[in-house]
Scaffold this active site. Structure first.
Site, PDB file in Angstrom:
ATOM      1  N   GLY A 494       0.838  -1.192   0.000  1.00  0.00           N
ATOM      2  CA  GLY A 494       0.000   0.000   0.000  1.00  0.00           C
ATOM      3  C   GLY A 494       0.870   1.236   0.000  1.00  0.00           C
ATOM      4  N   GLY A 496       3.033   2.285  -2.464  1.00  0.00           N
ATOM      5  CA  GLY A 496       3.340   2.944  -3.732  1.00  0.00           C
ATOM      6  C   GLY A 496       4.169   2.092  -4.680  1.00  0.00           C
ATOM      7  N   SER A 535      11.711  -1.642   5.609  1.00  0.00           N
ATOM      8  CA  SER A 535      11.935  -0.471   4.736  1.00  0.00           C
ATOM      9  C   SER A 535      12.967  -0.785   3.649  1.00  0.00           C
ATOM     10  CB  SER A 535      12.397   0.752   5.538  1.00  0.00           C
ATOM     11  OG  SER A 535      11.490   1.054   6.554  1.00  0.00           O
ATOM     12  N   THR A 538      11.855  -0.581  -1.595  1.00  0.00           N
ATOM     13  CA  THR A 538      12.188   0.360  -2.661  1.00  0.00           C
ATOM     14  C   THR A 538      13.693   0.400  -2.922  1.00  0.00           C
ATOM     15  OG1 THR A 538      10.303   1.641  -1.945  1.00  0.00           O
ATOM     16  CG2 THR A 538      11.780   2.704  -3.491  1.00  0.00           C
ATOM     17  N   LYS A 722      17.298   5.191  -0.086  1.00  0.00           N
ATOM     18  CA  LYS A 722      17.323   4.526   1.217  1.00  0.00           C
ATOM     19  C   LYS A 722      15.867   4.378   1.659  1.00  0.00           C
ATOM     20  CE  LYS A 722      21.255   7.240   2.973  1.00  0.00           C
ATOM     21  NZ  LYS A 722      21.760   7.898   4.215  1.00  0.00           N
ATOM     22  N   GLY A 723      15.611   3.340   2.463  1.00  0.00           N
ATOM     23  CA  GLY A 723      14.233   3.090   2.905  1.00  0.00           C
ATOM     24  C   GLY A 723      13.709   4.178   3.814  1.00  0.00           C
ATOM     25  N   GLY A 725       9.908   3.935   5.079  1.00  0.00           N
ATOM     26  CA  GLY A 725       8.595   3.638   5.663  1.00  0.00           C
ATOM     27  C   GLY A 725       8.634   3.573   7.176  1.00  0.00           C
ATOM     28  N   GLU A 726       9.697   3.006   7.704  1.00  0.00           N
ATOM     29  CA  GLU A 726       9.812   2.892   9.151  1.00  0.00           C
ATOM     30  C   GLU A 726      10.427   4.134   9.804  1.00  0.00           C
ATOM     31  OE1 GLU A 726      11.230  -1.019   8.223  1.00  0.00           O
ATOM     32  OE2 GLU A 726      10.103  -1.832   9.907  1.00  0.00           O
TER      33      GLU A 726
HETATM   34 MO1  MOS Z   1       8.166  -4.258   8.804  1.00  0.00          MO
HETATM   35  S1  MOS Z   1       7.873  -4.272  10.765  1.00  0.00           S
HETATM   36  O1  MOS Z   1       9.698  -4.778   8.565  1.00  0.00           O
HETATM   37  O2  MOS Z   1       6.904  -4.798   7.939  1.00  0.00           O
END
Ligand code: MOS
Length: 767
Positions: A494, A496, A535, A538, A722-723, A725-726
């Site tokens: 979700g 992208g 993360s 991408t 670099k990731g 999301g987290e």
């Molecule tokens: Mo994450 S907690 O690596 O989905």
């Protein structure tokens, strides 16, 4: 194709993992800054957006097959017991009930630790699977569940880590109550000596609560057998991990299992591996010869689907007079439930600051409650709250501004390995974030506001992995009309992932973005790719996509060279046309090249490069929060959050913003209101729904300002990503907690910072 198999390192969750992977060795020109690019770095609307908001997107729950039956799970009503007897007769007699499985009649499969079973006669937490009913409708299955009578031989249970560490308490598993049987210890330097040589020694303890993922979409699978081939639609972050686990559990070849996931409503780490429910449904489906849909309800999601474990973090620091951190210890305990993943929270403590002598000791403690599971920056979210609250206290002890104190202990290299970073723009994040929140202009001394509404500003630092790495693949299929299909080894959480592969391909091949379709999340169709977690997605797959697209461009140039009878060096590629540099009329379009080549579809396969050796790769950032505390009601209102981060190149600012907004709101919930409440007397969870378990709503959303301080990191990969999301969630709670302290002058050391804690701190336990 220029490939080799090499060793590569990448950071997943809280550890570096060394992998041996197939990588691409092709090098491409550095893309430079985003403003020189046409599609990459531009705010492209997500390609799945319309389907999602219009309701036409097919989620797992929307999959409906002819003759499909529905399954529901009966969970244990007690926290620790042996099942004495299960009476399913009344349920079986209900019209519309098709089949019932319990530990007595289910083909038994080993599950957690290979010492427990799919249906285990020993239930170790409320919600543990006791029976599954398959019926003609979901309603009938639910009714049948209520007609099953279970007799439990109840046993004593444990609900807290302190209780579980006591020698005389019951053991959750035969191996005891500490995961791996002993604490995890990490150290550098000589801590004892470090404390001896320190001028100031200070200790404090911080605690955090258990929170649950609460993704919008509950866990769900639809399973269907055609002969010996099983198709599984599953709401998962890892189609290949589900495929492999289901095949292994059923004892069938991996090629006989196909896992499909098109869209999903969040996972946050709880959906990284296969769930019991999927395997149970597959077994029952095989037996009854019909497809089955199995769905967990919200209560089951809260009980057994995973959580962020709690933490008790005991810090001790030794400082030099000038504010240099010289010795540092952390002892942490986490209550990780009955079938845990672990809850280590020392990552930020070990990774952010320069400190010569440091040691962490962490206990992952089993209790009779639902298991902990990876949850968006596992460990770092709770650890950063503790560490960054403590850093604020230390700054005050040595008389430095919190930001100055952090800069004083800034590390230019990875403090654990001594390696340089591929890039680190944390100082820039501090600077720009501080400017945006008004750190030097608006911030006042702690608790100095007059009146009952008190304002405060606080900040916290963030570190996380960022590299991604091999293996990750993409297959590009170009058609004669210049349209293309990309099969990417991944699935979209979700975040992208349907959108940026098209941007990258459009950038390289200079074709309109709308002509590129992206396929993800189907194990029979897409090349291999790892689970969407840590993360890493991408950062792992975007270079593989560029690799495939660049190879396609080279293939077109070489095709044109043959057709035009010119050396490749004399040709250049522009917007789907290969042209001679010197004789402009000598040119060939994609269609012409492919017609001559007699191919309707040209195919290339891209792979991720290896990560550079000798470097540490991390993402960094700082968040700054401005809060208003009402000292009459104890309520905290977050007014503004500034998120300033180093995340390498941004591929799509729109989807990046989505992630920051989501992460910050999830962090705000953790800081101020969310808490899974386990009743010590009964071992049951008291708030298993979204009415009693409070998550932030639209009314809690502060002003959010996002500042990216980085460009592409060319040492990492051909996209320099670099990731992120987290990282978005990691520093939020720490920043809010420090802002609350700045507002009221009293520190709340236990999350969530609820009104009762504020009022108690201000008027009752004034310290
Ligand atoms: Mo994450 S907690 O690596 O989905």
């Amino acid at each position: 194709m220029p490939r080799k198999v090499v060793k590569s390192k990448y950071f997943f969750e809280h550890d570096f993992i060394e992998t041996v992977g197939e990588v691409s060795t092709l090098k491409f020109p550095d893309w430079g800054k985003n403003d020189t690019l046409k599609y990459v770095g531009k705010p492209v609307s997500r390609s799945d957006g319309y389907d999602k908001v219009s309701g036409t997107a097919v989620y797992t729950f929307d999959v409906s097959l002819p003759r499909m039956a529905h399954a529901k799970i009966l969970g244990s009503s007690v926290p620790n017991a042996r099942i004495k007897k299960i009476d399913i007769e009344r349920a079986k007699a209900l019209t519309g009930v098709v089949a019932i499985y319990t530990h007595e009649n289910c083909p038994q499969k080993k599950w957690f630790y290979d010492t427990t079973f799919l249906f285990d006669p020993h239930v170790r937490c409320e919600g543990d699977e006791v029976a599954v009913v398959v019926a003609e409708t979901e309603k009938i299955a639910e009714q049948a569940i209520c007609l099953i009578n279970v007799e439990y031989q109840e046993e004593k249970f444990v609900t807290t880590s302190s209780q579980a560490l006591n020698d005389n308490t019951p053991k959750v598993h035969d191996f005891g109550n500490i995961l791996r049987g002993k604490p995890d210890v990490n150290s550098r330097g000589n801590v004892e000596e470090g404390f001896k040589q320190s001028d100031i020694i200070f200790e404090d303890t911080f605690t955090t609560q258990i929170v649950v993922h609460n993704m919008t979409e509950v866990m769900c699978s639809v399973v269907n057998w055609e002969g010996n081939k099983l198709t599984v639609w599953d709401s998962t972050q890892g189609v290949f991990s589900v495929r492999d686990a289901v095949a292994r559990s059923l004892g069938i070849p991996e090629s006989n299992v196909r896992v499909i996931k098109k869209y999903m409503g969040g996972g946050f780490g709880a959906k990284l591996e296969a769930g019991k429910y999927t395997v149970i449904a597959a077994l029952m489906s095989q037996e009854i010869g019909r497809p089955i849909k199995i769905t967990l309800d919200r209560k089951q999601m809260n009980l057994i689907a995973g959580n962020r474990p709690d933490s008790i973090q005991k810090y001790k620091a030794g400082l030099k007079k000038d504010g240099t951190l010289f010795a540092f210890t952390l002892e942490a305990k986490a209550a990780v439930g009955a079938y845990p993943d672990g809850g280590n929270c020392s990552g930020p403590f070990r990774g952010i600051y320069k400190c010569a002598n440091l040691s962490s000791t962490e206990y992952n403690v089993l209790i009779n409650a639902g298991r902990s599971r990876a949850f968006r920056a596992p460990g770092h979210v709770q650890g950063t709250f503790g560490l960054e609250s403590f850093m604020d206290e230390l700054a005050e002890k040595v008389g430095l501004d919190p930001l100055e104190f952090r800069l004083k202990n800034y590390s230019d290299v990875d403090p654990n390995s001594g390696r340089p970073y591929t890039s680190k723009f944390l100082k820039e994040a501090y600077q720009k974030g501080a400017d945006a929140i008004g750190w030097y202009t608006k911030r006042k001394a702690p608790g100095s506001d007059q009146g009952y509404l008190k304002h405060g500003i606080g900040m916290a630092t963030q570190i996380w992995g960022g590299s991604g790495g091999p293996p990750a693949y993409a297959i590009l299929k170009l058609n004669r009309d210049g349209s293309a299909i990309l099969l990417v080894g991944s699935q979209d959480l979700g975040t992208g992932t349907y959108t940026y592969p098209a941007q990258i391909t459009a950038e390289v091949l200079e074709i309109p973005i709308g002509k590129i379709q992206v396929t993800l999340g189907d194990t029979d169709v897409v090349p291999y790719g790892p689970g969407s977690g840590g993360s890493t997605t991408t950062a792992s797959i975007s270079p593989a996509v560029r690799d495939a697209a660049e190879q396609m461009k080279n293939k077109l140039i070489s095709g044109a060279a043959a057709i035009l009878e010119l050396p490749e060096e004399q040709l250049y590629y522009k917007e789907g046309v290969v042209q001679s540099k010197s004789v402009p009329e000598k040119k060939a379009t994609i269609r012409e090249i492919m017609q001559k080549m007699r191919e309707t579809v040209l195919v290339t396969t891209g792979a991720r490069n290896a990560n550079p050796s000798g470097y540490a790769i991390n993402s960094f950032g700082a968040q700054f929060a401005e809060v208003e505390v009402n000292t009459e009601t104890g309520k905290v209102r977050v007014i503004k959050v500034v998120a300033a981060h180093d995340i390498g190149r941004v591929l799509n600012p729109k989807t990046m913003n989505n992630q920051f907004h989501g992460g910050i709101m999830q962090g705000l919930g953790f800081a101020l209101m969310e808490e899974r409440i386990l009743d010590d007397a009964t071992g049951k969870v008291l708030n298993t729904n979204l009415h009693t378990y409070k998550v932030p709503t639209i009314k809690d959303v502060p002003e959010i300002e996002i500042i990216i301080v980085s460009d592409g990191d060319n040492l990492i990969s051909n996209t320099g990503v670099k990731g992120m999301g987290e990282p978005a969630i990691v520093p939020t709670a720490g920043a809010i907690a420090n802002a609350v302290y700045n507002a009221i002058g009293v520190r709340i050391k236990s999350l969530p910072i609820t009104p009762d804690k504020i009022l108690n701190a201000l008027y009752v336990n004034k310290s």
